[in-house]
Write a protein that holds these residues in place. Structure first.
Motif, PDB file in Angstrom:
ATOM      1  N   SER A 228       5.308   9.906  -7.456  1.00 19.77           N
ATOM      2  CA  SER A 228       4.980  11.203  -8.041  1.00 19.77           C
ATOM      3  C   SER A 228       3.714  11.153  -8.901  1.00 19.77           C
ATOM      4  CB  SER A 228       6.149  11.728  -8.874  1.00 19.77           C
ATOM      5  OG  SER A 228       6.279  11.005 -10.082  1.00 19.77           O
ATOM      6  N   LEU A 229       3.282   9.959  -9.287  1.00 15.68           N
ATOM      7  CA  LEU A 229       2.128   9.815 -10.175  1.00 15.68           C
ATOM      8  C   LEU A 229       0.850   9.324  -9.489  1.00 15.68           C
ATOM      9  CD1 LEU A 229       3.822   8.189 -13.315  1.00 15.68           C
ATOM     10  CD2 LEU A 229       2.823  10.478 -13.188  1.00 15.68           C
ATOM     11  N   CYS A 230       0.971   8.660  -8.363  1.00 15.15           N
ATOM     12  CA  CYS A 230      -0.198   8.028  -7.723  1.00 15.15           C
ATOM     13  C   CYS A 230      -1.299   9.050  -7.448  1.00 15.15           C
ATOM     14  CB  CYS A 230       0.220   7.365  -6.412  1.00 15.15           C
ATOM     15  SG  CYS A 230      -1.177   6.648  -5.502  1.00 15.15           S
ATOM     16  N   PRO A 231      -2.496   8.873  -8.019  1.00 16.81           N
ATOM     17  CA  PRO A 231      -3.577   9.847  -7.834  1.00 16.81           C
ATOM     18  C   PRO A 231      -4.101   9.907  -6.395  1.00 16.81           C
ATOM     19  CG  PRO A 231      -4.397   7.904  -8.981  1.00 16.81           C
ATOM     20  CD  PRO A 231      -2.905   7.762  -8.919  1.00 16.81           C
ATOM     21  N   GLN A 232      -3.836   8.849  -5.623  1.00 19.36           N
ATOM     22  CA  GLN A 232      -4.305   8.791  -4.240  1.00 19.36           C
ATOM     23  C   GLN A 232      -3.214   9.156  -3.235  1.00 19.36           C
ATOM     24  OE1 GLN A 232      -7.590   8.554  -5.487  1.00 19.36           O
ATOM     25  NE2 GLN A 232      -7.779   7.814  -3.389  1.00 19.36           N
ATOM     26  N   LYS A 233      -1.996   9.421  -3.729  1.00 22.01           N
ATOM     27  CA  LYS A 233      -0.845   9.669  -2.844  1.00 22.01           C
ATOM     28  C   LYS A 233      -0.688   8.541  -1.829  1.00 22.01           C
ATOM     29  CE  LYS A 233      -1.118  14.703  -3.309  1.00 22.01           C
ATOM     30  NZ  LYS A 233      -1.166  16.003  -2.604  1.00 22.01           N
ATOM     31  N   ALA A 234      -0.833   7.335  -2.333  1.00 20.47           N
ATOM     32  CA  ALA A 234      -0.857   6.158  -1.462  1.00 20.47           C
ATOM     33  C   ALA A 234       0.509   5.491  -1.294  1.00 20.47           C
ATOM     34  CB  ALA A 234      -1.855   5.135  -2.009  1.00 20.47           C
ATOM     35  N   ILE A 235       1.531   6.005  -1.988  1.00 19.87           N
ATOM     36  CA  ILE A 235       2.824   5.324  -1.994  1.00 19.87           C
ATOM     37  C   ILE A 235       3.901   6.220  -1.403  1.00 19.87           C
ATOM     38  CG2 ILE A 235       4.479   4.042  -3.408  1.00 19.87           C
ATOM     39  CD1 ILE A 235       2.341   3.876  -5.591  1.00 19.87           C
ATOM     40  N   THR A 236       4.734   5.639  -0.526  1.00 15.67           N
ATOM     41  CA  THR A 236       5.868   6.355   0.050  1.00 15.67           C
ATOM     42  C   THR A 236       7.085   5.433   0.070  1.00 15.67           C
ATOM     43  OG1 THR A 236       5.132   5.738   2.274  1.00 15.67           O
ATOM     44  CG2 THR A 236       4.506   7.932   1.487  1.00 15.67           C
ATOM     45  N   LEU A 237       8.241   6.044   0.291  1.00 17.92           N
ATOM     46  CA  LEU A 237       9.476   5.260   0.310  1.00 17.92           C
ATOM     47  C   LEU A 237      10.374   5.649   1.482  1.00 17.92           C
ATOM     48  CD1 LEU A 237      11.417   3.216  -0.972  1.00 17.92           C
ATOM     49  CD2 LEU A 237      12.231   5.041  -2.484  1.00 17.92           C
ATOM     50  N   LEU A 238      10.977   6.832   1.424  1.00 15.68           N
ATOM     51  CA  LEU A 238      11.866   7.267   2.503  1.00 15.68           C
ATOM     52  C   LEU A 238      11.090   7.851   3.672  1.00 15.68           C
ATOM     53  CD1 LEU A 238      14.730   8.951   0.425  1.00 15.68           C
ATOM     54  CD2 LEU A 238      14.655   6.644   1.390  1.00 15.68           C
ATOM     55  N   GLY A 239       9.960   8.499   3.375  1.00 21.82           N
ATOM     56  CA  GLY A 239       9.122   9.081   4.418  1.00 21.82           C
ATOM     57  C   GLY A 239       7.822   8.320   4.571  1.00 21.82           C
ATOM     58  N   ASP A 240       6.923   8.871   5.378  1.00 22.60           N
ATOM     59  CA  ASP A 240       5.641   8.205   5.649  1.00 22.60           C
ATOM     60  C   ASP A 240       4.449   8.958   5.076  1.00 22.60           C
ATOM     61  OD1 ASP A 240       6.820   6.098   7.189  1.00 22.60           O
ATOM     62  OD2 ASP A 240       7.034   7.501   8.863  1.00 22.60           O
ATOM     63  N   GLN A 241       4.703  10.096   4.432  1.00 19.38           N
ATOM     64  CA  GLN A 241       3.615  10.905   3.891  1.00 19.38           C
ATOM     65  C   GLN A 241       4.107  11.637   2.649  1.00 19.38           C
ATOM     66  OE1 GLN A 241       2.178  13.807   6.663  1.00 19.38           O
ATOM     67  NE2 GLN A 241       0.731  14.724   5.243  1.00 19.38           N
ATOM     68  N   VAL A 242       3.262  11.709   1.641  1.00 16.11           N
ATOM     69  CA  VAL A 242       3.613  12.442   0.429  1.00 16.11           C
ATOM     70  C   VAL A 242       3.485  13.938   0.709  1.00 16.11           C
ATOM     71  CG1 VAL A 242       3.011  12.912  -1.966  1.00 16.11           C
ATOM     72  CG2 VAL A 242       2.908  10.570  -1.092  1.00 16.11           C
ATOM     73  N   ILE A 243       4.618  14.635   0.608  1.00 13.82           N
ATOM     74  CA  ILE A 243       4.642  16.077   0.851  1.00 13.82           C
ATOM     75  C   ILE A 243       4.270  16.832  -0.418  1.00 13.82           C
ATOM     76  CG2 ILE A 243       6.053  18.028   1.611  1.00 13.82           C
ATOM     77  CD1 ILE A 243       5.613  15.835   3.751  1.00 13.82           C
ATOM     78  N   GLU A 244       4.835  16.412  -1.522  1.00 15.04           N
ATOM     79  CA  GLU A 244       4.577  17.038  -2.823  1.00 15.04           C
ATOM     80  C   GLU A 244       4.896  16.039  -3.918  1.00 15.04           C
ATOM     81  OE1 GLU A 244       6.299  20.558  -5.766  1.00 15.04           O
ATOM     82  OE2 GLU A 244       7.205  20.228  -3.786  1.00 15.04           O
ATOM     83  N   GLN A 245       4.023  15.925  -4.897  1.00 14.75           N
ATOM     84  CA  GLN A 245       4.308  15.076  -6.053  1.00 14.75           C
ATOM     85  C   GLN A 245       5.108  15.906  -7.048  1.00 14.75           C
ATOM     86  OE1 GLN A 245       0.166  13.708  -6.581  1.00 14.75           O
ATOM     87  NE2 GLN A 245       0.973  11.638  -6.379  1.00 14.75           N
ATOM     88  N   CYS A 246       6.393  15.609  -7.102  1.00 11.51           N
ATOM     89  CA  CYS A 246       7.343  16.449  -7.837  1.00 11.51           C
ATOM     90  C   CYS A 246       7.487  15.951  -9.267  1.00 11.51           C
ATOM     91  CB  CYS A 246       8.703  16.417  -7.133  1.00 11.51           C
ATOM     92  SG  CYS A 246       8.625  16.717  -5.357  1.00 11.51           S
ATOM     93  N   ARG A 247       6.794  16.578 -10.195  1.00 10.12           N
ATOM     94  CA  ARG A 247       6.881  16.227 -11.608  1.00 10.12           C
ATOM     95  C   ARG A 247       7.454  17.400 -12.382  1.00 10.12           C
ATOM     96  NH1 ARG A 247       6.901  11.356 -13.255  1.00 10.12           N
ATOM     97  NH2 ARG A 247       6.240  12.114 -15.295  1.00 10.12           N
TER      98      ARG A 247
END
Length: 252
Positions: A228-247
């Protein structure tokens, strides 16, 4: 009284702080990864413990902390709070049963719906206004519960046998392997610029910077803080793409 919490995207932090401060504005709230947390908890006898649910279970980091510090809980009075995107079942009961095993008295449980925190899945996503309403509803519920507690009445959400069955068969049995322990499934793409934010923020110390790139270990607790914090949206876990950084801060 003291509030302690594991919070990835800020939801649980907000809920625990709001509840505790409404009950006693002189009380402190601290993250579970605070370096002096065990020493601090030794001095308190009423504890509000908060965490997000993962597939109707408490995060392994929370369960692991309770078990590793088993002697800490004897004689403590604990109120369990869990946040959820949609369904919890017995999210509070998952820790309450362990705590009781180590001698804690469970005062009650509160299960609060908050904006979904899984950043790399389209499931449960709402627009900003919908999520703001979810937060408003949560705040209203917390205010009601704080008033109840000040009158000596603790809600018992998630602690009953029926709640246990709902949590067990609703999600936990089907996804138990996902919450059995820590995971090594965190993925960091080539978009990473090695800024180190994820490494500094990870509650498990699971991410290191090597050769100007972030590298994940095998101790991810699935809190989604780094994602949720990565400025590059470079990190995923369950999926393969960051859909929304939920803060949580987006929905205040």
């Amino acid at each position: 009284m003291i509030g302690i919490y594991l919070s990835g995207t800020g939801n649980t932090k907000h809920c625990v702080e709001k509840l505790v401060y409404l009950i006693d504005d002189k009380s402190k709230c601290l993250p579970l990864e605070h370096p002096q947390i065990v020493h601090i908890l030794e001095k308190h006898y009423i504890i509000v413990l908060g965490y997000p649910t993962q597939f109707s279970n408490a995060p392994f980091m929370v369960r692991d902390f309770i078990k590793k510090n088993s002697s800490l809980w004897k004689g403590k009075k604990v109120f369990c709070v869990n946040t959820m995107g949609l369904f919890s079942g017995d999210g509070t009961g998952c820790t309450a049963r362990i705590l009781k095993k180590y001698g804690a008295e469970i005062l009650g449980g509160l299960q609060i719906k908050m904006p979904d925190s899984v950043c790399d899945s389209k499931l449960l996503k709402k627009d900003i206004e919908e999520n703001r309403q979810v937060v408003k509803n949560a705040d209203k519920r917390i205010e009601q519960v704080a008033e109840q507690i000040r009158c000596g009445k603790y809600p018992q959400e998630g602690l009953s046998f029926i709640a246990h069955i709902k949590g067990l068969f609703g999600q936990r049995l089907w996804f138990y392997h996902k919450t059995l322990g820590y995971t090594d499934k965190l993925k960091i793409s080539d978009a990473c610029i090695g800024c180190g934010l994820c490494s500094r923020e990870c509650p498990m110390g699971n991410i290191k910077i090597k050769d100007k790139k972030a590298v994940s270990g095998e101790q991810c607790t699935m809190c989604y803080r780094c994602i949720s914090l990565c400025p590059q949206k470079a990190i995923t876990l369950l999926g393969d793409q960051v859909i929304e950084q939920c803060r949580y801060e987006k929905y205040k």
